[in-house]
Design an enzyme around this catalytic site. Structure first.
Site: not given
Length: 252
Positions: A13, A64, A91, A186
């Site tokens: 991202h 995100r 993440e 991520h």
């Protein structure tokens, strides 16, 4: 499909607000910055200019990554593309460090300890307490996930163990069926995939940095062996961006 045509693109991202503020983010749902939005647009343009098309896209359940994917698909004029959102692509969970400024945390715990928490392969940070309001068991997006699968903190090793079942059961079969995939995720979930694809050792993986908003293109054969790997922006640009990520880590 020509053998040199990428069939898997990985994109970390764009810069998030807590990337900018040098905070441990993990599973906290923070937005992209203006720079992050620009990085996502740039990623989409790079993919479009390379003439790469997709059959399906994957992302996490954190905005995100989701918003990065939306922007890329808009740049590709493909907002209709099927999208799978999977929490297993989230993440790495930074546990009790989430929300803390990395430099301030280093001042309290020492640079060496914070470096171990951030960059070791198999040592997780302090656990998030069960009653903490940010614990994933209290977040309704994870309501259907068995509680014993929800982390309170993760090392990269544990992140890999979370990502791999998604890869093995969903993503790998799609690739083997001939589908072309875009994954917006991520830094650490992508590191986990890259480690798996490239057979990177436990000792070497802490040195791998994934820059934000730079598409990493793979051409995989029928057995998902890597035929070609390249950053669409060029290896020099990617190396410089990765070095900046590493420098930020050393600053903590």
């Amino acid at each position: 499909m020509p053998t040199d045509t990428p069939n898997l693109i990985l994109v970390r991202h764009g810069q998030s607000q807590w990337n900018l503020e040098n905070r441990f983010t993990g599973w906290i749902d923070v937005p992209l910055t203006e720079q992050g939005v620009a990085e996502a647009h740039s990623a989409g343009r790079q993919i479009r200019e390379a003439g790469i098309e997709f059959d399906v896209a994957w992302t996490s359940v954190l905005k995100r990554a989701i918003h990065t994917l939306w922007i890329i698909l808009d740049e590709l004029d493909a907002p209709w593309l099927p999208v799978h959102r999977d929490w297993r692509l989230n993440e790495r969970h930074y546990g009790g460090l989430q929300g803390l400024n990395k430099a301030e945390t280093a001042a309290i715990h020492g640079d060496d300890q914070v470096h171990i928490w951030r960059r070791s392969y198999d040592i997780p940070p302090p656990l998030l307490e069960d009653d903490h309001p940010d614990h994933p068991r209290l977040d309704r997006r994870y309501a259907r996930v068995p509680p014993d699968q929800l982390p309170a903190a993760e090392s990269l090793k544990l992140t890999l163990e979370r990502v791999l079942p998604c890869w093995d059961s969903e993503i790998a079969p799609a690739l083997q069926s001939g589908q072309r995939l875009l994954i917006a995720a991520h830094g650490n979930s992508i590191r986990a995939i890259v480690k798996h694809l490239e057979s990177i050792s436990d000792d070497e993986i802490p040195n791998l940095n994934i820059p934000t908003g730079m598409p990493l293109a793979y051409t995989l054969d029928a057995n998902l062996q890597v035929v070609d790997r390249r950053y669409l922006a060029g290896e020099q640009a990617a190396a410089e961006a990765a070095a900046a990520v590493a420098a930020q880590g050393r600053a903590t």
